[in-house]
Design a protein around this motif. Structure first.
Motif, PDB file in Angstrom:
ATOM      1  N   UNK A  89       2.850   4.670   0.721  1.00 34.61           N
ATOM      2  CA  UNK A  89       3.408   5.376   1.877  1.00 34.61           C
ATOM      3  C   UNK A  89       2.765   6.755   1.955  1.00 34.61           C
ATOM      4  N   UNK A 113       4.181   6.375  12.815  1.00 30.71           N
ATOM      5  CA  UNK A 113       4.339   6.627  14.250  1.00 30.71           C
ATOM      6  C   UNK A 113       3.803   8.006  14.585  1.00 30.71           C
ATOM      7  N   UNK A 131       0.842  -1.208   0.000  1.00 27.76           N
ATOM      8  CA  UNK A 131       0.000   0.000   0.000  1.00 27.76           C
ATOM      9  C   UNK A 131       0.871   1.250   0.000  1.00 27.76           C
ATOM     10  N   UNK A 152       0.095   4.176   7.615  1.00 25.07           N
ATOM     11  CA  UNK A 152       0.730   3.527   8.754  1.00 25.07           C
ATOM     12  C   UNK A 152       1.927   4.377   9.166  1.00 25.07           C
ATOM     13  N   UNK A 157       5.515   8.216   8.651  1.00 21.72           N
ATOM     14  CA  UNK A 157       6.074   6.888   8.349  1.00 21.72           C
ATOM     15  C   UNK A 157       7.523   7.014   7.891  1.00 21.72           C
ATOM     16  N   UNK A 167      -2.109   2.280  12.474  1.00 18.51           N
ATOM     17  CA  UNK A 167      -2.656   2.342  11.113  1.00 18.51           C
ATOM     18  C   UNK A 167      -3.967   3.112  11.209  1.00 18.51           C
ATOM     19  N   UNK A 178      -0.586  -0.687  16.130  1.00 21.29           N
ATOM     20  CA  UNK A 178       0.327  -1.739  15.660  1.00 21.29           C
ATOM     21  C   UNK A 178       1.431  -2.007  16.667  1.00 21.29           C
ATOM     22  N   UNK A 179       1.742  -0.997  17.456  1.00 24.17           N
ATOM     23  CA  UNK A 179       2.802  -1.178  18.449  1.00 24.17           C
ATOM     24  C   UNK A 179       2.711  -0.080  19.493  1.00 24.17           C
ATOM     25  N   UNK A 207       3.852   5.808  19.352  1.00 21.93           N
ATOM     26  CA  UNK A 207       3.011   4.641  19.089  1.00 21.93           C
ATOM     27  C   UNK A 207       2.887   4.409  17.572  1.00 21.93           C
ATOM     28  N   UNK A 208       2.945   3.141  17.175  1.00 20.48           N
ATOM     29  CA  UNK A 208       2.761   2.795  15.767  1.00 20.48           C
ATOM     30  C   UNK A 208       1.282   2.520  15.525  1.00 20.48           C
TER      31      UNK A 208
END
Lengths: 506, 506
Positions: free
Chosen positions: B21, B41, B19, B39, B58, B90, B120-121, B87-88
């Motif tokens: 960026x 941070x 996908x 996606x 990103x 989407x 995601x994280x 934090x990561x």
């Protein structure tokens, strides 16, 4: 004024252009009779009574360009004598469509132009190592400094160039950043103990005497205040970049002090490595396989002149070539096969009498003969073998739900074996922490999260603590790709100046 | 049948695409309201009563993308709490033209979509090293594994990527082949004795204990059957390729065990090096200068977003930035100045009272202060200083007619100093043989042409015996180019994971 503008007549430097190479001359489809100059080395020369035919190559094409020189046209006997195999020349003439066979164009040396043939460098033909006669691979390795003058090595070098440029374009289109990760590192990614160790030699007098160097090596000084190694993989460092740039890759040298003498290993080799944050959550392994397959298919021009030139030695009729071509010509995706299914297929073949040296057993490594059977016999093409047992693979691969296997793959290709290895990376702090402790890579195996003790690998674990997203990556052995694409049996002929145990010419 | 085609529904792998960026999303000029997922941070977050603004990056652009989240739209307080710096995530929403200032587009999180925000994280915000507050350079060096999360380091990494891709395109257009020369070598090109020495560590158990490694290093084994070093330059090996492929280049790591602590030296650095057979015979130095200038002008997008982001710290008003821009905006060629004229200009300034620490004297090296004065004061821009005295330069540079100077140049740029060094290479067998003997690089200083004794450098001389054409080349310090273009004072911030004496984090 003391300052003077030298060369004030120079054209705008940004527009400075070197004259065209033979490749550029030929691909420009120049009109007949235009005056053309080419520079290169004589690859072969036939001197007849009134005419001389010379093939000149500048290393940019497999064939070079045939030049036709008539004796009447101002060529002295002395000049003709100096035109031998290996001589560097600049030739100026008319490019015409060749009436002869074997080439589309030829260069006819202009009448009366004294500068039409210019000798740029004479060749001592009596000792010239690259004679026309067939030269053994071993002889060429001994003469590595000149072996790029042979058609095979030159085509291989152009193939490396072409593949790496195409790889680069493909990565760019997919939003990747090309990064440089360190060569000198404190860590040994795979923990195999086969890294090279480095130390400074003390400043000595300019002479490079071997004795000095050796005695210095006996008293190592930690230049970096800790032991330093040559990297065996860029993966861990790439993961650090991934956690900021999302998608990164590098084509970079790697090193292994492996004492292997096979045709598949070098002490210094180039790896293409990439890491990225996953797009899909449900089927990550398929995302990596599809990415890798797309990358290789896009980056290999399997029909190029250089590929044909490289295969010419074996011939286009061999099964190996047909299997290579089919991998690119067939539109259907390359096969995916779990390790478990692969072992089952191997076991069936073994029971049915296939003479494997090693019995295929779940939980043990696939041997080279197993891999080749899978690709060459069972599948008849490239195959992604996925989900290997946890014990066979490194600590950073993501543990599957079953707790027995990891989300990884090896891409095995016919006649070469493992070409690419990759996996989803373990992004779960607790799982990774446990695995690293098991491998002795953390100072505190009691999993004390607050441990601040410095460790070579602590940073790798910490990447998971600060927004570490699910991600994956792979490493592709560049020489092995060249070996597959060019049909070159030994990786020592897949790199310009190979290094392996006991051997470092130049 | 045991084999099954897994993932048979997968699209054709060659068409597999990740996908877009954030850079790709923004550069696609998407229509408003189209559903977009990104996606990245969280770089900053502002939580207000009914609305939250978060900037997500990103790492593909300097600015990232602002996302707007309304509380009513299905965001739980628990979720909101986890959305912190680092934090990561989407995010899926509608891309609209931003009504706010400071950004063109923003992402509005869709109503009612539970998957619109996906974590995601998580980031442990209490210990996260990359807090919003200003971080010292030294602190970021200590936290090298995460420093690419900062705007400056990320922009620098993208700048490296962009310059190297542009360099590559320019070389391709000029008929060059990209080659890989060895990192491990038997020779020390410049003979300065500052090379790193390598030796294998013996296979040990997977643990990487420091004691094992050190004790092994005390008993070195010649893995290659002769002493091995890390290369300090790829030039000599590139010359070997030049004599077959005509035009070659490489962007490759080089190493120096230099104990320098200045902001201009690294133990591991990247060099762009090129060698080619000369097109012109009469004015070779000008050919190299014009080529180098054209290459740099073409490859540096001095007006890019990343370049602006990097200079933002110093501000666009500083003299240093203006001088940098002028070098690219001005159409007139960069200055060329002979060493002799340079020393004359320096001497005049010295006599007139300029407080140089070292008196400028013909025959001695230009010191750093001399170089900077020439570029920053005398010329006010980049300057090619050419034709240095023979004694100041290495053995391979071509001796000029005067017998006192060599056909070489250093490109000196303001605020950085020497950026490129290059020369015509000595192609005359007899001259080179004599110079190599003087430098102790040949076993037989009596110039016995038939000597067959093996020598580390014999092959280099022999290149001249078999069609060695007049050729030239240069080396460009990649980190120094990045330093100049990005206005970055220290080369340690011009590479992702720097190594210098005493320091190797990761």
């Amino acid at each position: 004024m003391l300052l003077r503008r030298l060369y004030s007549t120079a054209a705008h430097p940004a527009r400075f252009k070197l004259p065209p190479t033979i490749k550029q001359v030929l691909s420009a489809n120049g009109s007949e009779s235009s005056t053309t100059s080419v520079t290169g080395w004589i690859k072969s020369i036939r001197k007849q009574k009134n005419i001389t035919f010379a093939v000149v190559s500048d290393g940019t094409t497999p064939e070079g360009l045939q030049a036709v020189v008539s004796k009447e046209r101002g060529t002295s006997p002395e000049m003709l004598k100096r035109l031998t195999n290996g001589t560097a020349v600049r030739l100026t003439g008319n490019l015409i469509q060749s009436p002869g066979r074997g080439q589309e164009w030829e260069l006819v040396i202009q009448e009366g132009d004294k500068n039409a043939i210019e000798i740029l460098g004479d060749c001592d033909i009596d000792t010239y190592p690259i004679q026309k006669k067939s030269l053994s691979i071993e002889y060429l390795r001994d003469n590595a400094y000149l072996r790029a003058r042979t058609g095979q090595i030159a085509a291989m070098l152009r193939l490396r160039d072409s593949i790496s440029k195409n790889l680069s374009r493909h990565f760019e289109s997919q939003g990747f950043t090309y990064t440089h990760t360190p060569i000198i590192t404190a860590s040994d990614c795979e923990g195999a103990g086969e890294a090279f160790r480095i130390s400074p030699i003390q400043p000595t007098t300019p002479s490079l005497s071997k004795t000095d160097a050796s005695s210095d090596a006996n008293t190592p000084i930690e230049f970096f205040s800790r032991p330093a190694y040559l990297t065996v993989s860029h993966q861990l460092h790439l993961e650090s970049f991934t956690t900021a740039l999302s998608r990164v890759y590098t084509l970079s040298p790697c090193f292994r002090a492996e004492r292997s003498m096979t045709g598949r290993h070098l002490a210094e080799f180039w790896m293409l490595e990439a890491e990225w944050n996953l797009a899909t959550r449900c089927d990550s392994i398929e995302e990596i396989c599809a990415f890798v397959e797309g990358l290789i298919r896009t980056s290999v021009d399997h029909d190029s002149q250089d590929v044909k030139a490289l295969w010419a030695e074996k011939g286009m009729e061999v099964e190996e070539f047909k299997m290579f071509r089919a991998a690119f010509d067939n539109a259907q995706p390359w096969r995916r096969l779990t390790y478990t299914d692969a072992v089952e297929a191997l076991s069936t073949a073994y029971v049915n009498g296939h003479p494997f040296e090693f019995k295929p057993v779940w939980g043990e490594s696939l041997s080279s003969e197993h891999e080749r059977w899978l690709a060459e016999v069972y599948v008849g093409g490239p195959v992604f073998v996925t989900d290997y047992p946890i014990k066979l693979k490194p600590f950073y691969m993501r543990v599957n739900e079953d707790g027995k296997t990891v989300a990884c793959f090896d891409l095995i290709v016919p006649h070469v074996g493992e070409l690419v290895g990759g996996s989803v990376r373990e992004e779960r702090w607790d799982v990774l922490s446990k695995r690293m402790a098991e491998h002795g890579l953390l100072p505190h195996p009691d999993q004390n999260e607050d441990a601040t003790t410095d460790s070579t690998y602590q940073w790798y674990l910490d990447l998971r603590k600060y927004g570490g997203a699910p991600h994956a990556g792979f490493g592709l052995g560049f020489e092995r790709l060249v070996s597959w694409v060019g049909g070159i049996d030994n990786v020592r002929e897949c790199i310009g100046m190979p290094r392996w145990t006991g051997r470092m010419i130049m």
